[in-house]
Design a protein around this motif. Sequence first.
Motif, mmCIF file in Angstrom:
data_model
loop_
_atom_site.group_PDB
_atom_site.id
_atom_site.type_symbol
_atom_site.label_atom_id
_atom_site.label_comp_id
_atom_site.label_asym_id
_atom_site.label_seq_id
_atom_site.Cartn_x
_atom_site.Cartn_y
_atom_site.Cartn_z
ATOM 1 N N VAL A 159 0.837 -1.200 0.000
ATOM 2 C CA VAL A 159 0.000 0.000 0.000
ATOM 3 C C VAL A 159 0.873 1.251 0.000
ATOM 4 O O VAL A 159 0.639 2.193 -0.774
ATOM 5 C CB VAL A 159 -0.942 -0.004 1.221
ATOM 6 N N ILE A 160 1.889 1.276 0.851
ATOM 7 C CA ILE A 160 2.769 2.445 0.918
ATOM 8 C C ILE A 160 3.494 2.649 -0.408
ATOM 9 O O ILE A 160 3.582 3.769 -0.925
ATOM 10 C CB ILE A 160 3.772 2.294 2.076
ATOM 11 N N ARG A 161 3.983 1.568 -0.979
ATOM 12 C CA ARG A 161 4.648 1.678 -2.282
ATOM 13 C C ARG A 161 3.705 2.241 -3.343
ATOM 14 O O ARG A 161 4.078 3.096 -4.147
ATOM 15 C CB ARG A 161 5.136 0.302 -2.736
ATOM 16 N N GLN A 162 2.474 1.731 -3.349
ATOM 17 C CA GLN A 162 1.531 2.162 -4.375
ATOM 18 C C GLN A 162 1.110 3.618 -4.170
ATOM 19 O O GLN A 162 0.967 4.374 -5.134
ATOM 20 C CB GLN A 162 0.303 1.245 -4.392
ATOM 21 N N LEU A 163 0.911 4.040 -2.932
ATOM 22 C CA LEU A 163 0.572 5.445 -2.678
ATOM 23 C C LEU A 163 1.695 6.359 -3.151
ATOM 24 O O LEU A 163 1.439 7.411 -3.749
ATOM 25 C CB LEU A 163 0.308 5.665 -1.191
ATOM 26 N N ALA A 164 2.936 5.966 -2.905
ATOM 27 C CA ALA A 164 4.069 6.765 -3.369
ATOM 28 C C ALA A 164 4.133 6.779 -4.895
ATOM 29 O O ALA A 164 4.349 7.831 -5.508
ATOM 30 C CB ALA A 164 5.370 6.220 -2.777
ATOM 31 N N THR A 165 3.912 5.618 -5.508
ATOM 32 C CA THR A 165 3.955 5.514 -6.963
ATOM 33 C C THR A 165 2.866 6.362 -7.612
ATOM 34 O O THR A 165 3.076 6.972 -8.663
ATOM 35 C CB THR A 165 3.791 4.041 -7.395
ATOM 36 N N MET A 166 1.691 6.404 -6.983
ATOM 37 C CA MET A 166 0.564 7.164 -7.526
ATOM 38 C C MET A 166 0.777 8.668 -7.441
ATOM 39 O O MET A 166 0.178 9.417 -8.213
ATOM 40 C CB MET A 166 -0.726 6.792 -6.756
ATOM 41 N N THR A 167 1.603 9.115 -6.514
ATOM 42 C CA THR A 167 1.697 10.557 -6.275
ATOM 43 C C THR A 167 3.035 11.179 -6.666
ATOM 44 O O THR A 167 3.093 12.383 -6.933
ATOM 45 C CB THR A 167 1.439 10.864 -4.775
ATOM 46 N N ILE A 168 4.095 10.396 -6.704
ATOM 47 C CA ILE A 168 5.422 10.947 -7.024
ATOM 48 C C ILE A 168 5.738 10.697 -8.501
ATOM 49 O O ILE A 168 5.814 9.544 -8.933
ATOM 50 C CB ILE A 168 6.509 10.322 -6.138
ATOM 51 N N PRO A 169 5.917 11.736 -9.274
ATOM 52 C CA PRO A 169 6.185 11.566 -10.708
ATOM 53 C C PRO A 169 7.421 10.700 -10.967
ATOM 54 O O PRO A 169 8.437 10.825 -10.275
ATOM 55 C CB PRO A 169 6.412 13.007 -11.198
ATOM 56 N N ASP A 170 7.285 9.801 -11.938
ATOM 57 C CA ASP A 170 8.381 8.948 -12.428
ATOM 58 C C ASP A 170 8.846 7.890 -11.432
ATOM 59 O O ASP A 170 9.834 7.203 -11.682
ATOM 60 C CB ASP A 170 9.599 9.792 -12.864
ATOM 61 N N LEU A 171 8.167 7.751 -10.310
ATOM 62 C CA LEU A 171 8.527 6.712 -9.347
ATOM 63 C C LEU A 171 7.811 5.416 -9.709
ATOM 64 O O LEU A 171 6.615 5.414 -9.990
ATOM 65 C CB LEU A 171 8.143 7.133 -7.919
ATOM 66 N N MET A 172 8.553 4.308 -9.710
ATOM 67 C CA MET A 172 7.981 3.003 -10.026
ATOM 68 C C MET A 172 7.818 2.190 -8.748
ATOM 69 O O MET A 172 8.529 2.391 -7.759
ATOM 70 C CB MET A 172 8.883 2.249 -11.016
ATOM 71 N N PHE A 173 6.894 1.228 -8.786
ATOM 72 C CA PHE A 173 6.533 0.447 -7.601
ATOM 73 C C PHE A 173 7.734 -0.228 -6.963
ATOM 74 O O PHE A 173 7.853 -0.284 -5.741
ATOM 75 C CB PHE A 173 5.478 -0.597 -7.993
ATOM 76 N N TRP A 174 8.642 -0.755 -7.772
ATOM 77 C CA TRP A 174 9.776 -1.508 -7.235
ATOM 78 C C TRP A 174 11.020 -0.651 -7.027
ATOM 79 O O TRP A 174 12.103 -1.161 -6.791
ATOM 80 C CB TRP A 174 10.116 -2.683 -8.165
ATOM 81 N N ASP A 175 10.877 0.685 -7.094
ATOM 82 C CA ASP A 175 12.034 1.562 -6.955
ATOM 83 C C ASP A 175 12.573 1.634 -5.529
ATOM 84 O O ASP A 175 13.694 2.101 -5.318
ATOM 85 C CB ASP A 175 11.694 2.986 -7.428
ATOM 86 N N PHE A 176 11.788 1.229 -4.556
ATOM 87 C CA PHE A 176 12.242 1.310 -3.173
ATOM 88 C C PHE A 176 11.571 0.221 -2.349
ATOM 89 O O PHE A 176 10.593 -0.390 -2.778
ATOM 90 C CB PHE A 176 11.950 2.696 -2.573
ATOM 91 N N THR A 177 12.130 -0.040 -1.182
ATOM 92 C CA THR A 177 11.569 -1.047 -0.293
ATOM 93 C C THR A 177 10.988 -0.372 0.950
ATOM 94 O O THR A 177 11.389 0.731 1.315
ATOM 95 C CB THR A 177 12.635 -2.070 0.147
ATOM 96 N N VAL A 178 10.042 -1.061 1.553
ATOM 97 C CA VAL A 178 9.428 -0.583 2.792
ATOM 98 C C VAL A 178 9.505 -1.734 3.789
ATOM 99 O O VAL A 178 8.731 -2.675 3.734
ATOM 100 C CB VAL A 178 7.960 -0.152 2.571
ATOM 101 N N ASP A 179 10.462 -1.665 4.692
ATOM 102 C CA ASP A 179 10.663 -2.748 5.652
ATOM 103 C C ASP A 179 9.586 -2.729 6.733
ATOM 104 O O ASP A 179 9.016 -1.672 7.037
ATOM 105 C CB ASP A 179 12.039 -2.618 6.313
ATOM 106 N N PRO A 180 9.304 -3.885 7.341
ATOM 107 C CA PRO A 180 8.362 -3.901 8.461
ATOM 108 C C PRO A 180 8.791 -2.933 9.558
ATOM 109 O O PRO A 180 9.970 -2.843 9.901
ATOM 110 C CB PRO A 180 8.431 -5.357 8.953
ATOM 111 N N GLY A 181 7.828 -2.175 10.054
ATOM 112 C CA GLY A 181 8.119 -1.238 11.128
ATOM 113 C C GLY A 181 8.818 0.039 10.702
ATOM 114 O O GLY A 181 9.298 0.788 11.550
#
Length: 200
Positions: A159-181
């Motif tokens: 969800v966090i990845r997708q929210l970032a992808t939807m709002t930040i221009p040119d950012l792709m879903f797999w461009d970054f990781t979101v670790d637990p916590g």
Amino acid sequence: MELELVCIRHGRTQWNRDKRYLGHTDIGILEESQLELLSVKEALKERVFQKVFCSDLKRCRETLDLIYPTSADQVAFDKRLREMDFGDWEGQTYDQLKHSDMYREWLDNPQTVTPPGGESWGCFQQRLVDFMDSLVCIMKEEDNDNPMRSILLVTHGGVIRQLATMTIPDLMFWDFTVDPGSLLSLKLTMYEGQWVGRLK
């Protein structure tokens, strides 16, 4: 209209540790997560949020209780903030699924392949679009004397990845990781009817 969206991924679960796909399966966090979440709790200690949203799944509820204790009537538990439903792949690992042609297709192009018995990418994305649209109405109801609103969101990695992808221009879903916590803060501006963001 500006909005700070402080996104927290839930604490680590046993399935996270085992690297199993975890979508709508409702399991709690590990006891050790309490220690892992201390830094997030410290970062939020002096913060005041206009709204608090949380996925209704147990691992997010438990995380919220640890990092930002607040009364239940102050929190909106929202099913739209659930992780993607992986269907028959729930609880499976990469090694268990890697011989499946459909699974390999999904890894390469998740927008066009739906996990058997699971949720399509389009449905996953649409519920997050609906959630972000609902924030516009909520923000309009808030005090206009406060130009910068802050919302706390306790949810899932996808969800966090997708929210970032939807709002930040040119950012792709797999461009970054979101670790637990972990904590990720998005600064959003409403521009021509859409939220446009950047990592804060």
